[in-house]
Design a protein around this motif. Structure first.
Motif, PDB file in Angstrom:
ATOM      1  N   GLN A 143       0.827  -1.210   0.000  1.00 16.61           N
ATOM      2  CA  GLN A 143       0.000   0.000   0.000  1.00 16.61           C
ATOM      3  C   GLN A 143       0.859   1.258   0.000  1.00 16.61           C
ATOM      4  O   GLN A 143       0.535   2.237  -0.673  1.00 16.61           O
ATOM      5  CB  GLN A 143      -0.925  -0.008   1.219  1.00 16.61           C
ATOM      6  N   LEU A 144       1.971   1.246   0.734  1.00 17.55           N
ATOM      7  CA  LEU A 144       2.869   2.406   0.710  1.00 17.55           C
ATOM      8  C   LEU A 144       3.489   2.568  -0.669  1.00 17.55           C
ATOM      9  O   LEU A 144       3.627   3.697  -1.174  1.00 17.55           O
ATOM     10  CB  LEU A 144       3.956   2.247   1.767  1.00 17.55           C
ATOM     11  N   HIS A 154       2.141   1.748  -3.473  1.00 17.68           N
ATOM     12  CA  HIS A 154       1.081   2.298  -4.331  1.00 17.68           C
ATOM     13  C   HIS A 154       0.967   3.806  -4.138  1.00 17.68           C
ATOM     14  O   HIS A 154       0.791   4.558  -5.112  1.00 17.68           O
ATOM     15  CB  HIS A 154      -0.241   1.611  -4.008  1.00 17.68           C
ATOM     16  N   SER A 155       1.081   4.269  -2.883  1.00 20.16           N
ATOM     17  CA  SER A 155       1.007   5.708  -2.619  1.00 20.16           C
ATOM     18  C   SER A 155       2.194   6.441  -3.234  1.00 20.16           C
ATOM     19  O   SER A 155       2.036   7.520  -3.818  1.00 20.16           O
ATOM     20  CB  SER A 155       0.964   5.958  -1.106  1.00 20.16           C
ATOM     21  N   ILE A 156       3.381   5.864  -3.106  1.00 16.61           N
ATOM     22  CA  ILE A 156       4.572   6.508  -3.682  1.00 16.61           C
ATOM     23  C   ILE A 156       4.463   6.584  -5.189  1.00 16.61           C
ATOM     24  O   ILE A 156       4.750   7.624  -5.807  1.00 16.61           O
ATOM     25  CB  ILE A 156       5.838   5.733  -3.259  1.00 16.61           C
ATOM     26  N   ALA A 157       4.049   5.493  -5.816  1.00 18.37           N
ATOM     27  CA  ALA A 157       3.927   5.474  -7.278  1.00 18.37           C
ATOM     28  C   ALA A 157       2.892   6.474  -7.761  1.00 18.37           C
ATOM     29  O   ALA A 157       3.042   7.060  -8.843  1.00 18.37           O
ATOM     30  CB  ALA A 157       3.551   4.069  -7.747  1.00 18.37           C
ATOM     31  N   GLY A 171       0.571   8.981   2.170  1.00 20.19           N
ATOM     32  CA  GLY A 171       0.466   7.582   2.564  1.00 20.19           C
ATOM     33  C   GLY A 171       1.382   7.196   3.701  1.00 20.19           C
ATOM     34  O   GLY A 171       1.275   6.081   4.233  1.00 20.19           O
ATOM     35  N   LEU A 172       2.266   8.119   4.106  1.00 24.72           N
ATOM     36  CA  LEU A 172       3.242   7.783   5.145  1.00 24.72           C
ATOM     37  C   LEU A 172       2.598   7.630   6.521  1.00 24.72           C
ATOM     38  O   LEU A 172       2.910   6.691   7.253  1.00 24.72           O
ATOM     39  CB  LEU A 172       4.334   8.854   5.193  1.00 24.72           C
TER      40      LEU A 172
END
Length: 404
Positions: A34-35, A37-40, A47-48
């Motif tokens: 999930q992290l 996915h947030s970075i991408a 998302g952190l």
């Protein structure tokens, strides 16, 4: 259920503990994905916070089980069944990670956490009934864990009603986290539990390997995503290869210290040592997410900028090194990794993403890996020089003819 001795010889992780750890493989893989996915998607900072919140629940559940098992692992039928209940809670929590990190829906995560705590409270109640010498300590644990768990449930219920937004937000999360961390400190004021230093050191080492393995898995997912284009490009090979070298270097640095002996001599520092591992574990999980996106972008475009991808690898690697040095310093007489070397390596790593627009993500990841390899080499050479100097000091001096 009597307390196991702290000097029990050949104390190692049990097969049940290893099975228990497998449930955390699922949970960590979910939160790392999930992290990533947030970075991408270009919103890594957003998302952190959800990542750190959910990872705290995962880490704290593992911590509670590990330290309890070090004191009271009877491995009988009741112990095994209650451990299975906690495993069910971990898997439930893992199922709720996408909703929690993507939509701030913590219903399933809260349910999984409550299930884990029910199993743990039952274990402490049993210890309180059967271990008379530490009954007060065990009952303190059971009562405090129950109260803090009730706090998490109330936080969720208040969030559902929409009343008192501050209580359902980050401030209440921090307050409850502090209360969670304070439970062992207060419960053991009457009498400490009999945790085994070498067993604890081994358990933490195994969880570190699990997180390194999760980073390898995350990078593999990135390779799969990059290969969807059907081409194997040079940046893909460089990032994947250097990512492996980076993880190997971080593994090498962690196991330079045999923490069991240090914990045995400095039991009063066990809280700082154990709590400090949250930084190590969270950094490794975040590093896996950063490597996954860095590898994936080499095959096709992502919304995140090259600089953001560089920092997604550099910041977790730097935080890992700082946390590792601090944790090692707590249980060693002399620092194994020299502070100046750590400071220099971290400064280099955190400055490299500034050059990402000019040299590219692959070169930045390669340079980060090279910096960590250099730190390993410097540490090994420094230790070798110190060992030779110590041997010369201890060697008997020849007696001159005049003295004879």
């Amino acid at each position: 259920m009597s307390a196991r001795p702290i000097d029990e010889p050949h104390r190692t992780s049990s097969p049940l503990e290893l099975l228990f750890d497998l449930t955390f493989v699922v949970a960590v893989a979910s939160v790392t994905a999930q992290l990533a996915h947030s970075i991408a998607g270009g919103h890594g900072l957003a998302g952190l916070v959800p990542f750190l919140q959910v990872f705290f629940a995962i880490w704290w559940a593992w911590m509670n089980f590990t330290w309890f098992a070090s004191s009271y692992d009877t491995d009988d039928v009741a112990y095994r069944l209650l451990t299975m209940v906690q495993m069910a809670g971990v898997l439930t929590l893992a199922a709720g990670v996408p909703a929690a990190t993507g939509h701030a829906d913590y219903r399933i995560v809260t349910l999984g956490y409550v299930i884990m705590r029910i199993g743990l409270v039952a274990q402490w109640l049993r210890a309180g009934l059967e271990d008379r010498a530490r009954r007060r300590t065990a009952l303190r644990y059971a009562a405090c864990i129950s109260l803090v768990t009730l706090g998490w449930v109330l936080r969720f219920l208040i969030a559902e009603t929409g009343a008192f937004p501050w209580f359902s937000g980050l401030p209440s999360f921090i307050i409850l986290d502090v209360l969670e961390l304070a439970v062992p400190l207060w419960a053991e004021r009457t009498r400490a539990t009999n945790w085994h230093p070498h067993h604890i050191a081994e358990r933490y080492g195994l969880f570190t390997i699990i997180l390194l393995g999760e980073s390898v898995l995350a990078a593999s997912r990135g390779v799969e995503g990059a290969l969807e284009t059907g081409e194997i490009r040079a940046p893909l090979v460089v990032i994947a290869g250097c990512g492996l070298v980076l993880l190997f270097a971080l593994w090498w640095l962690y196991f330079l210290v045999e923490a069991g002996e240090g914990l045995s001599d400095r039991r009063h520092r066990s809280y700082l040592w154990g709590y400090g591992h949250y930084g190590i574990f969270a950094a490794l999980a975040a590093l896996g997410a950063g490597l996954e996106v860095a590898v994936e972008q080499s095959g096709h475009g992502v919304a995140a900028s090259p600089s953001a991808l560089g920092y997604a690898v550099a910041i977790p690697a730097g935080l890992y090194l700082v946390a590792l040095w601090a944790v090692h310093a707590l249980v060693t007489t002399e620092p194994v990794i020299h502070p100046a070397a750590v400071l220099g390596c971290v400064t280099l790593i955190l400055s490299l993403p500034l050059a990402t627009p000019r040299i590219g993500v692959a070169a930045v990841v390669a340079a980060i890996a090279a910096g960590c390899v250099l730190l390993v080499a410097v540490t090994i050479m420094t230790a070798a020089v110190g060992a030779r100097a110590g041997a010369r000091r201890q060697a008997p001096q020849p007696v001159s003819s005049g003295e004879s």
